[in-house]
Scaffold this motif. Structure first.
Motif, PDB file in Angstrom:
ATOM      1  N   PHE A 125       0.833  -1.202   0.000  1.00 37.26           N
ATOM      2  CA  PHE A 125       0.000   0.000   0.000  1.00 37.26           C
ATOM      3  C   PHE A 125       0.868   1.253   0.000  1.00 37.26           C
ATOM      4  N   GLN A 126       0.394   2.295  -0.705  1.00 39.27           N
ATOM      5  CA  GLN A 126       1.105   3.576  -0.826  1.00 39.27           C
ATOM      6  C   GLN A 126       0.118   4.702  -0.539  1.00 39.27           C
ATOM      7  N   ILE A 130      -1.856  11.682  -2.518  1.00 33.29           N
ATOM      8  CA  ILE A 130      -0.908  12.288  -3.449  1.00 33.29           C
ATOM      9  C   ILE A 130      -0.965  11.634  -4.828  1.00 33.29           C
ATOM     10  N   ARG A 131      -1.677  10.524  -4.924  1.00 33.84           N
ATOM     11  CA  ARG A 131      -1.846   9.838  -6.213  1.00 33.84           C
ATOM     12  C   ARG A 131      -3.190  10.170  -6.863  1.00 33.84           C
ATOM     13  N   GLY A 132      -3.893  11.135  -6.274  1.00 32.80           N
ATOM     14  CA  GLY A 132      -5.124  11.623  -6.888  1.00 32.80           C
ATOM     15  C   GLY A 132      -6.403  10.971  -6.415  1.00 32.80           C
ATOM     16  N   GLN A 150      -3.494   0.381  -3.136  1.00 36.70           N
ATOM     17  CA  GLN A 150      -2.623  -0.588  -3.784  1.00 36.70           C
ATOM     18  C   GLN A 150      -3.191  -0.891  -5.163  1.00 36.70           C
ATOM     19  N   GLU A 151      -2.317  -0.876  -6.128  1.00 35.87           N
ATOM     20  CA  GLU A 151      -2.684  -1.157  -7.513  1.00 35.87           C
ATOM     21  C   GLU A 151      -2.531  -2.660  -7.766  1.00 35.87           C
ATOM     22  N   VAL A 160      -6.122   7.194 -13.412  1.00 39.69           N
ATOM     23  CA  VAL A 160      -7.441   7.288 -12.785  1.00 39.69           C
ATOM     24  C   VAL A 160      -7.304   8.162 -11.552  1.00 39.69           C
ATOM     25  N   TYR A 161      -8.267   9.074 -11.370  1.00 39.41           N
ATOM     26  CA  TYR A 161      -8.272   9.986 -10.233  1.00 39.41           C
ATOM     27  C   TYR A 161      -9.718  10.158  -9.790  1.00 39.41           C
TER      28      TYR A 161
END
Length: 178
Positions: A125-126, A130-132, A150-151, A160-161
């Protein structure tokens, strides 16, 4: 230890684990509501069983991302619970890993969690903000690292946001505050 899909007949164990793990019934009540709510579906409910005793539970429920409802399949991990006597033995990690594996196999693209920033990154997980990806309710800046993603399908993050819309029982402000 076995990780298995929780059946309707396991609801007593699921709610007991949630109550004992957290020391109150707030999460157990939330889980009960989510398990019985159509807006949470599809969902994945897993039980960790050690020597025929249920010792841990994890729940993943469907979320939508505004503006991307049809393009992306996403879930949220909420909550994860392990009986106090089994905490620190890897039960939670096994539940997370098995859940992520099953979700990837079922073509889920993203998984979100609001959780301890010292724990969940070890499972990939990140930080999500900040990734939108905007949380359903504002996360204070001091807690921003607790909102994570997590992607499971490469190439989704960055393309994707949007704001995350949870199942109705989880889409309440009290679940988004420390």
């Amino acid at each position: 230890m076995d990780i298995e899909i929780a059946a309707d007949s396991d609801s007593g164990d699921v709610l007991r684990i949630q109550t004992e793990a957290f020391g109150h019934d707030k999460e157990a009540n939330l889980v009960n509501r989510l398990l019985n709510d159509d807006t949470a579906r599809p969902l994945l409910s897993l039980l960790a069983v050690d020597r025929k005793e249920a010792v841990g539970h994890i729940l993943f429920t469907r979320v939508r991302i505004t503006g991307n409802e049809d393009a992306v399949s996403a879930m949220i991990l909420a909550p994860l619970a392990v009986l106090p006597k089994a905490q620190g033995t890897g039960v939670g990690g096994k539940l997370i890993e098995e859940g992520l594996y099953r979700l990837a196999e079922s073509k889920v693209d993203l998984v979100f969690v609001l959780g301890h920033p010292g724990y969940y990154p070890r499972f990939g997980f990140q930080p999500a903000g900040i990734r939108g990806f905007e949380a359903p309710y504002p996360i204070p800046e001091k807690d921003a690292a607790a909102w994570m993603v997590q992607e499971l399908r490469p190439g989704v993050i960055g393309n994707v946001y949007g704001k995350i819309i949870c199942a109705d029982p989880l889409d309440e402000p009290e679940h988004w505050r420390e």
